[in-house]
Design a protein around this motif. Structure first.
Motif, PDB file in Angstrom:
ATOM      1  N   TYR A  88     -31.787-111.447  33.280  1.00 51.83           N
ATOM      2  CA  TYR A  88     -32.670-111.130  32.158  1.00 51.83           C
ATOM      3  C   TYR A  88     -34.086-110.795  32.619  1.00 51.83           C
ATOM      4  CZ  TYR A  88     -28.919-112.511  29.136  1.00 51.83           C
ATOM      5  OH  TYR A  88     -27.716-112.567  28.502  1.00 51.83           O
ATOM      6  N   TYR A 133     -35.445-107.916  33.390  1.00 53.82           N
ATOM      7  CA  TYR A 133     -36.015-106.775  32.678  1.00 53.82           C
ATOM      8  C   TYR A 133     -36.522-107.203  31.305  1.00 53.82           C
ATOM      9  CZ  TYR A 133     -36.470-102.327  30.269  1.00 53.82           C
ATOM     10  OH  TYR A 133     -36.956-101.279  29.536  1.00 53.82           O
ATOM     11  N   LEU A 193     -40.453-107.266  30.891  1.00 55.10           N
ATOM     12  CA  LEU A 193     -41.062-106.323  29.955  1.00 55.10           C
ATOM     13  C   LEU A 193     -41.820-107.056  28.856  1.00 55.10           C
ATOM     14  CD1 LEU A 193     -41.494-103.432  28.969  1.00 55.10           C
ATOM     15  CD2 LEU A 193     -39.309-103.612  27.749  1.00 55.10           C
TER      16      LEU A 193
END
Length: 158
Positions: A116, A118, A122
């Protein structure tokens, strides 16, 4: 080209008050904050952990729920406070609260799997950009010129 020499049909730039910028940034932060928590519910096994009474290794008792509400309520209140507090208090409050939310935002990735990265990278990156915007807007809050400061009459924009 000066401001008065704009070509016909040019878009007009409107100055947005610092208070409105701060309120918009806190609202954006809250949308992101809430949606990250909501989307995290789609991670396999998270709902089972919640039903078993645990989130991020914490028991979901009254202390956890109270702290979670506080973490969400403060930025929500900052939307209102950014538009209503006097400038001096407003600036200081935004500087303090945004600074305190930097480690809180980064902590949200603690213990998460690299699968997880990304998602959390982000979301935390965007949260930090919003907090940086808040800090910059509050830090660079425009000041009024003082009358009689020693060099003739104060003039705006000089």
């Amino acid at each position: 080209m000066t401001r008065t020499d704009r070509p016909a049909g040019a878009l007009q730039e409107t100055r947005i008050p610092v208070q409105a910028k701060l309120a918009a940034a806190w609202a954006s932060f809250m949308f992101l904050y809430i949606y990250v928590d909501y989307l995290a519910l789609y991670k396999p096994g998270l709902i089972n952990d919640i039903l078993a009474g645990a989130v991020h290794e914490f028991d979901t008792g009254p202390t956890f729920v109270g702290l979670a509400l506080t973490l969400v309520a403060i930025p929500i209140l900052m939307i209102l406070l950014s538009t209503t507090l006097p400038a001096r208090v407003n600036r200081a409050t935004n500087l303090v609260v945004a600074t305190l939310y930097i480690p809180a935002s980064v902590y949200n990735a603690a213990g998460e799997s690299w699968a997880y990265f990304y998602f959390y990278g982000l979301s935390i990156g965007l949260e930090l950009l919003l907090l940086a915007f808040i800090l910059r807007a509050a830090w660079t809050w425009p000041r009024t010129a003082r009358a009689g400061a020693g060099r003739g009459p104060a003039r705006a924009g000089v």
